[in-house]
Design a protein around this motif. Structure first.
Motif, PDB file in Angstrom:
ATOM      1  N   SER A  53       0.953  -1.276   0.175  1.00  0.00           N
ATOM      2  CA  SER A  53      -0.038  -0.059   0.133  1.00  0.00           C
ATOM      3  C   SER A  53       0.877   1.360  -0.020  1.00  0.00           C
ATOM      4  CB  SER A  53      -0.930   0.019   1.086  1.00  0.00           C
ATOM      5  OG  SER A  53      -1.789  -1.082   1.205  1.00  0.00           O
ATOM      6  N   VAL A  97      -2.802   4.222   1.715  1.00  0.00           N
ATOM      7  CA  VAL A  97      -4.147   3.736   1.964  1.00  0.00           C
ATOM      8  C   VAL A  97      -4.121   2.354   1.687  1.00  0.00           C
ATOM      9  CG1 VAL A  97      -6.610   4.062   1.252  1.00  0.00           C
ATOM     10  CG2 VAL A  97      -4.982   5.920   1.232  1.00  0.00           C
ATOM     11  N   HIS A 106      -9.988  -1.637   7.352  1.00  0.00           N
ATOM     12  CA  HIS A 106     -10.087  -0.580   6.342  1.00  0.00           C
ATOM     13  C   HIS A 106     -11.717  -0.829   5.810  1.00  0.00           C
ATOM     14  CE1 HIS A 106      -8.797   2.343   3.570  1.00  0.00           C
ATOM     15  NE2 HIS A 106      -9.550   1.646   2.665  1.00  0.00           N
TER      16      HIS A 106
END
Length: 218
Positions: free
Chosen positions: A65, A69, A115
């Motif tokens: 990532s 994010v 997430h």
């Protein structure tokens, strides 16, 4: 929030991949299965298995990532393939190699779920409970316990979250970050109704007891 149709398509790909791996394992074609997984790592992540397994959980997540994010696609593919490798090494009775792969797979799966919780609504052929059962005889690292703490709260299993928090504090009882996370956790619980707390297997009295225990550690 990631598109549910996309996750469903991804789950289908996982299913086909794992079916191929299962057939190879049933035929004891373990080396062929590992080569197949390495090819998939390169295809979907642009990384080799050797590189992925050389990185710590934290560094691996950063690598997958790079924009800061969580990359759901990369994390889920890596988690599924790492578990696949872990299963192969487990079949070969190589517990050291399987352990590290299961641990990385769990960390990446938790990162994706934290997430975007909606991922859990789809059968991804990989789940937290199965990976935890593979790791039950091992002491998990602190970072992974922190992920599990957040995951259990997200699920609404407040008692399990509390147990995980204090288990982590047993490793580092003066850890200020953990204490602050715990305080914030209990403050959120104080805003819950008694019914919500009961659904999470925790009473309001236990919340106050937890707050008192954290204060003693400061």
């Amino acid at each position: 929030m990631i598109n549910k149709d996309y996750i469903l398509r991804l789950a289908e790909q996982f299913g086909r991949t794992l079916a191929i791996l299962l057939r190879l394992r049933e035929r004891n074609q373990h080396e062929e299965a590992l080569i197949y997984i390495d090819d998939l790592f390169l295809k979907y992540l642009g990384l080799t298995s050797r590189l992925i397994n050389s990185l710590s959980e934290e560094k691996l997540l950063q690598t997958l990532s790079p924009m800061g994010v969580v990359n759901i696609h990369a994390c889920l593919w890596a988690a599924v393939l790492l578990k696949g490798e872990g299963d192969i090494y487990e079949a070969q009775e190589n517990s050291t190699e399987s352990y590290y792969r299961y641990r990385k797979a769990l960390s990446l799966l938790l990162a994706a779920l934290l997430h975007d919780p909606t991922i859990a609504e789809t059968d991804l052929y990989i789940n937290v409970d199965e990976l935890l059962s593979k790791l039950e005889e091992y002491e998990l690292p602190l970072l992974l316990k922190q992920q599990l703490f957040a995951y259990y709260e997200q699920l609404g299993n407040y008692a399990k979250a509390e147990d995980t928090l204090f288990d982590a504090l047993e490793d580092d009882e003066r850890n200020l970050t953990l204490i602050q996370l715990g305080e914030a956790f209990y403050q959120r619980l104080l805003l819950k109704s008694n019914a919500d707390l009961a659904a999470g297997n925790l009473s309001r009295e236990e919340v106050h007891e937890g707050i008192a225990q954290l204060k003693k550690r400061q």
